[in-house]
Enzyme design. Sequence first.
Site, PDB file in Angstrom:
ATOM      1  N   LEU A  93      34.415  88.458  46.495  1.00 31.99           N
ATOM      2  CA  LEU A  93      35.262  89.519  45.932  1.00 31.99           C
ATOM      3  C   LEU A  93      34.896  90.873  46.561  1.00 31.99           C
ATOM      4  CD1 LEU A  93      37.413  90.337  43.797  1.00 31.99           C
ATOM      5  CD2 LEU A  93      35.540  90.715  42.182  1.00 31.99           C
ATOM      6  N   GLU A 151      27.385  92.107  39.746  1.00 33.00           N
ATOM      7  CA  GLU A 151      28.177  91.722  38.558  1.00 33.00           C
ATOM      8  C   GLU A 151      28.546  92.924  37.699  1.00 33.00           C
ATOM      9  OE1 GLU A 151      29.709  89.303  37.631  1.00 33.00           O
ATOM     10  OE2 GLU A 151      28.992  87.631  38.838  1.00 33.00           O
TER      11      GLU A 151
HETATM   12  P1  TGC Z   1      41.422  96.661  34.440  1.00 33.44           P
HETATM   13  O1  TGC Z   1      42.706  97.401  34.197  1.00 33.44           O
HETATM   14  O2  TGC Z   1      40.265  97.039  33.601  1.00 33.44           O
HETATM   15  O3  TGC Z   1      41.667  95.105  34.287  1.00 33.44           O
HETATM   16  C1  TGC Z   1      42.775  94.410  34.807  1.00 33.44           C
HETATM   17  C2  TGC Z   1      43.089  93.293  33.817  1.00 33.44           C
HETATM   18  O4  TGC Z   1      41.955  92.434  33.686  1.00 33.44           O
HETATM   19  C3  TGC Z   1      41.431  92.448  32.336  1.00 33.44           C
HETATM   20  N1  TGC Z   1      39.963  92.484  32.436  1.00 33.44           N
HETATM   21  C4  TGC Z   1      39.193  91.428  32.242  1.00 33.44           C
HETATM   22  N2  TGC Z   1      39.477  90.179  31.865  1.00 33.44           N
HETATM   23  C5  TGC Z   1      38.439  89.312  31.751  1.00 33.44           C
HETATM   24  N3  TGC Z   1      37.156  89.661  32.007  1.00 33.44           N
HETATM   25  C6  TGC Z   1      36.852  90.919  32.392  1.00 33.44           C
HETATM   26  N4  TGC Z   1      35.565  91.236  32.643  1.00 33.44           N
HETATM   27  C7  TGC Z   1      37.884  91.868  32.518  1.00 33.44           C
HETATM   28  N5  TGC Z   1      37.918  93.165  32.876  1.00 33.44           N
HETATM   29  C8  TGC Z   1      39.200  93.537  32.817  1.00 33.44           C
HETATM   30  C9  TGC Z   1      41.998  93.710  31.717  1.00 33.44           C
HETATM   31  O5  TGC Z   1      42.107  93.586  30.314  1.00 33.44           O
HETATM   32  C10 TGC Z   1      43.350  93.799  32.393  1.00 33.44           C
HETATM   33  O6  TGC Z   1      44.205  92.855  31.767  1.00 33.44           O
HETATM   34  P2  TGC Z   1      45.760  93.143  31.529  1.00 33.44           P
HETATM   35  O7  TGC Z   1      46.258  91.976  30.753  1.00 33.44           O
HETATM   36  O8  TGC Z   1      45.802  94.454  30.781  1.00 33.44           O
HETATM   37  O9  TGC Z   1      46.357  93.262  32.905  1.00 33.44           O
HETATM   38  O10 TGC Z   1      41.100  96.791  35.982  1.00 33.44           O
HETATM   39  P3  TGC Z   1      40.424  97.977  36.796  1.00 33.44           P
HETATM   40  O11 TGC Z   1      40.918  97.894  38.199  1.00 33.44           O
HETATM   41  O12 TGC Z   1      40.586  99.270  36.035  1.00 33.44           O
HETATM   42  O13 TGC Z   1      38.895  97.530  36.847  1.00 33.44           O
HETATM   43  C11 TGC Z   1      38.013  97.947  35.959  1.00 33.44           C
HETATM   44  C12 TGC Z   1      36.554  97.517  36.260  1.00 33.44           C
HETATM   45  C13 TGC Z   1      35.781  98.667  36.847  1.00 33.44           C
HETATM   46  C14 TGC Z   1      35.990  97.206  34.901  1.00 33.44           C
HETATM   47  C15 TGC Z   1      36.448  96.298  37.173  1.00 33.44           C
HETATM   48  O14 TGC Z   1      36.964  96.556  38.397  1.00 33.44           O
HETATM   49  C16 TGC Z   1      35.005  95.803  37.331  1.00 33.44           C
HETATM   50  O15 TGC Z   1      34.521  95.007  36.510  1.00 33.44           O
HETATM   51  N6  TGC Z   1      34.272  96.231  38.407  1.00 33.44           N
HETATM   52  C17 TGC Z   1      32.971  95.690  38.736  1.00 33.44           C
HETATM   53  C18 TGC Z   1      33.112  94.655  39.824  1.00 33.44           C
HETATM   54  C19 TGC Z   1      32.080  93.561  39.776  1.00 33.44           C
HETATM   55  O16 TGC Z   1      31.458  93.318  38.763  1.00 33.44           O
HETATM   56  N7  TGC Z   1      31.917  92.817  40.853  1.00 33.44           N
HETATM   57  C20 TGC Z   1      31.097  91.668  40.866  1.00 33.44           C
HETATM   58  C21 TGC Z   1      31.347  90.832  42.104  1.00 33.44           C
HETATM   59  S1  TGC Z   1      30.637  89.219  42.022  1.00 33.44           S
HETATM   60  C22 TGC Z   1      29.008  89.436  42.007  1.00 33.44           C
HETATM   61  O17 TGC Z   1      28.461  90.478  41.952  1.00 33.44           O
HETATM   62  C23 TGC Z   1      28.235  88.169  42.035  1.00 33.44           C
HETATM   63  S2  TGC Z   1      26.566  88.384  41.898  1.00 33.44           S
HETATM   64  C24 TGC Z   1      26.204  86.775  42.132  1.00 33.44           C
HETATM   65  C25 TGC Z   1      24.964  86.292  41.547  1.00 33.44           C
HETATM   66  O18 TGC Z   1      24.869  86.101  40.290  1.00 33.44           O
HETATM   67  O19 TGC Z   1      24.102  85.999  42.367  1.00 33.44           O
HETATM   68  P1  FAD Z   2      29.427 100.874  44.814  1.00 33.51           P
HETATM   69  O1  FAD Z   2      30.609 100.340  44.084  1.00 33.51           O
HETATM   70  O2  FAD Z   2      29.653 101.563  46.099  1.00 33.51           O
HETATM   71  O3  FAD Z   2      28.621 101.839  43.835  1.00 33.51           O
HETATM   72  C1  FAD Z   2      27.558 102.684  44.313  1.00 33.51           C
HETATM   73  C2  FAD Z   2      27.040 103.527  43.136  1.00 33.51           C
HETATM   74  O4  FAD Z   2      28.111 104.327  42.609  1.00 33.51           O
HETATM   75  C3  FAD Z   2      26.518 102.678  41.969  1.00 33.51           C
HETATM   76  O5  FAD Z   2      25.427 103.346  41.378  1.00 33.51           O
HETATM   77  C4  FAD Z   2      27.684 102.684  40.992  1.00 33.51           C
HETATM   78  O6  FAD Z   2      27.271 102.507  39.627  1.00 33.51           O
HETATM   79  C5  FAD Z   2      28.245 104.102  41.214  1.00 33.51           C
HETATM   80  N1  FAD Z   2      29.643 104.184  40.859  1.00 33.51           N
HETATM   81  C6  FAD Z   2      30.688 103.484  41.390  1.00 33.51           C
HETATM   82  N2  FAD Z   2      31.839 103.849  40.804  1.00 33.51           N
HETATM   83  C7  FAD Z   2      31.521 104.786  39.867  1.00 33.51           C
HETATM   84  C8  FAD Z   2      32.262 105.537  38.915  1.00 33.51           C
HETATM   85  N3  FAD Z   2      33.571 105.366  38.793  1.00 33.51           N
HETATM   86  N4  FAD Z   2      31.612 106.422  38.136  1.00 33.51           N
HETATM   87  C9  FAD Z   2      30.272 106.565  38.227  1.00 33.51           C
HETATM   88  N5  FAD Z   2      29.502 105.890  39.105  1.00 33.51           N
HETATM   89  C10 FAD Z   2      30.119 105.003  39.897  1.00 33.51           C
HETATM   90  N6  FAD Z   2      29.726  90.283  45.268  1.00 33.51           N
HETATM   91  C11 FAD Z   2      30.566  89.206  45.321  1.00 33.51           C
HETATM   92  O7  FAD Z   2      31.784  89.354  45.346  1.00 33.51           O
HETATM   93  N7  FAD Z   2      30.045  87.943  45.364  1.00 33.51           N
HETATM   94  C12 FAD Z   2      28.723  87.698  45.355  1.00 33.51           C
HETATM   95  O8  FAD Z   2      28.303  86.533  45.377  1.00 33.51           O
HETATM   96  C13 FAD Z   2      27.818  88.806  45.308  1.00 33.51           C
HETATM   97  N8  FAD Z   2      26.485  88.598  45.350  1.00 33.51           N
HETATM   98  C14 FAD Z   2      25.638  89.684  45.426  1.00 33.51           C
HETATM   99  C15 FAD Z   2      24.278  89.472  45.638  1.00 33.51           C
HETATM  100  C16 FAD Z   2      23.413  90.555  45.762  1.00 33.51           C
HETATM  101  C17 FAD Z   2      21.967  90.322  46.031  1.00 33.51           C
HETATM  102  C18 FAD Z   2      23.907  91.877  45.635  1.00 33.51           C
HETATM  103  C19 FAD Z   2      22.990  93.057  45.710  1.00 33.51           C
HETATM  104  C20 FAD Z   2      25.267  92.087  45.440  1.00 33.51           C
HETATM  105  C21 FAD Z   2      26.142  91.006  45.342  1.00 33.51           C
HETATM  106  N9  FAD Z   2      27.532  91.191  45.222  1.00 33.51           N
HETATM  107  C22 FAD Z   2      28.395  90.111  45.261  1.00 33.51           C
HETATM  108  C23 FAD Z   2      28.092  92.526  45.263  1.00 33.51           C
HETATM  109  C24 FAD Z   2      27.972  93.297  43.941  1.00 33.51           C
HETATM  110  O9  FAD Z   2      28.919  92.821  43.022  1.00 33.51           O
HETATM  111  C25 FAD Z   2      28.201  94.774  44.256  1.00 33.51           C
HETATM  112  O10 FAD Z   2      27.032  95.241  44.915  1.00 33.51           O
HETATM  113  C26 FAD Z   2      28.463  95.604  43.017  1.00 33.51           C
HETATM  114  O11 FAD Z   2      29.701  95.266  42.432  1.00 33.51           O
HETATM  115  C27 FAD Z   2      28.456  97.121  43.309  1.00 33.51           C
HETATM  116  O12 FAD Z   2      29.204  97.419  44.453  1.00 33.51           O
HETATM  117  P2  FAD Z   2      28.545  98.284  45.641  1.00 33.51           P
HETATM  118  O13 FAD Z   2      27.219  97.736  45.947  1.00 33.51           O
HETATM  119  O14 FAD Z   2      29.543  98.361  46.725  1.00 33.51           O
HETATM  120  O15 FAD Z   2      28.334  99.738  45.030  1.00 33.51           O
END
Ligand code: TGC
Ligand code: FAD
Length: 385
Positions: free
Chosen positions: A131, A365
């Site tokens: 993602l 996450e």
């Molecule tokens: P937003 O308008 O908030 O949401 C769009 C639609 O999605 C619904 N929704 C969710 N549904 C289920 N679970 C959630 N956590 C949801 N969050 C939002 C929401 O209700 C809405 O639904 P609808 O019916 O109204 O259309 O969308 P936004 O673009 O404003 O995004 C908000 C935000 C910042 C919360 C979202 O972009 C976000 O969560 N950002 C963080 C991204 C993130 O966590 N990335 C992780 C990537 S994967 C990873 O890191 C794997 S680590 C792997 C490991 O464990 O090793």
């Molecule tokens: P950015 O989004 O660039 O954020 C940088 C800083 O700005 C952070 O401190 C953040 O909190 C802050 N910030 C951002 N927006 C705002 C705001 N609106 N207001 C205030 N502060 C803000 N992703 C996947 O899709 N799949 C995976 O399997 C996966 N595995 C991972 C494994 C590891 C070891 C790591 C480190 C990351 C992994 N990720 C994965 C990515 C992870 O989900 C992202 O690192 C995370 O979502 C944050 O994105 P970024 O690092 O680009 O930071």
Amino acid sequence: MLDFARIQELLSDEEREIQKAARKFLEAEALPQIREWWEAGTFPTQLIPKFGAMGFLGANLPEEYGAAGVSNAAYGLIMYELERIDSGLRSFASVQGALVMYPIFAYGSEEQKREFLPKLAAGEMVGAFGLTEPDGGSDPGGNMKTRAKKDGDHWILNGTKMWITNGTIADIAIVWAKDEEGVIRGFIVPTDTPGFSAPEIKSKMSLRASVTSELVLEDVRIPDSLRLPQAEGLKPPLSCLTQARYGIAWGVLGALEAVFEEARDFALSRKTFGEPIAKKQLVQEKLAWMLAEHTKGLLLVWRLARLKDEGKLHHTQVSLAKRDNTYAALHAARLARDILGANGITLEYHAIRHMLNLESVYTYEGTHDIHTLILGREITGLAAF
Ligand code: TGC
Ligand code: FAD
């Protein structure tokens, strides 16, 4: 298990047995070598089929697709035991179960479920979840540049994903891309497809016993049968994140237990000024803080598990648990490192390895601050992203 509020009494016999078996297995198969793997910067791929045989992969998904079909508390306890050893082991299982098996289960066709889920559950196949992109992960919808162009009954994918767990060792990657209308779609991409590559990201000082990769897609041609038919828009990938964040909220408490016990044992044996440092009020305050955070965190995830079983769990509740339990574990690891003094800076002890790992967990996450803003929006109705 560290269990000050006697949560064990709220678990079923089966849940307690699953945790006991996971701890026994991991203490025999992973604990003795974790330091070596971490220092070498390698993930122990030999454990993958064993994780499958133990039922660790996608454990809360239904048995009909080869998964263990256990309760959400049992699933959480498996994450707890994995992360008690190392966040890298839990990350592998989180990605495989919550970010690869779950999207196929929730958004895939019946054929896709039958083809992929049993192999993923058995650890015969490894998955990754793409993602995040290089320009930033917190706003995956806004930042997504990966594109999927329809070409007859195929799709052509182009783009780059960044920081992808398991990428280099994966057989398939769930790739999220925008179509020509800007709609986000999910694809199951076999990693041997021409145009796909997954170079490993090196020199990490965190999650060293975990593979983290870039995914590069250059004209990757995928049949429409590998598109997740029920996934349209940002909500499906965000719903997968909820599954993974739920497991993290349990997992980090395992790391907290590990550093707490190490710090307590050290404090009881280390003497300064003629007495064990465990007899000093400042050291006791640190241990009390760790125990309190562990206890509150465990009560919270236990309750979330039951809500999840009942289908009543809201994603903002998971945000709160991921945010607070991860902060607690990271701060506890820093306190434990401090109690260990100079010894705490070496890999002879577990605290610094957990501390460095938890820096990643704090960021991935959804960063700590993004979860703060998710809660801020829930409280006020106003988005401050
Ligand atoms: P937003 O308008 O908030 O949401 C769009 C639609 O999605 C619904 N929704 C969710 N549904 C289920 N679970 C959630 N956590 C949801 N969050 C939002 C929401 O209700 C809405 O639904 P609808 O019916 O109204 O259309 O969308 P936004 O673009 O404003 O995004 C908000 C935000 C910042 C919360 C979202 O972009 C976000 O969560 N950002 C963080 C991204 C993130 O966590 N990335 C992780 C990537 S994967 C990873 O890191 C794997 S680590 C792997 C490991 O464990 O090793
Ligand atoms: P950015 O989004 O660039 O954020 C940088 C800083 O700005 C952070 O401190 C953040 O909190 C802050 N910030 C951002 N927006 C705002 C705001 N609106 N207001 C205030 N502060 C803000 N992703 C996947 O899709 N799949 C995976 O399997 C996966 N595995 C991972 C494994 C590891 C070891 C790591 C480190 C990351 C992994 N990720 C994965 C990515 C992870 O989900 C992202 O690192 C995370 O979502 C944050 O994105 P970024 O690092 O680009 O930071």
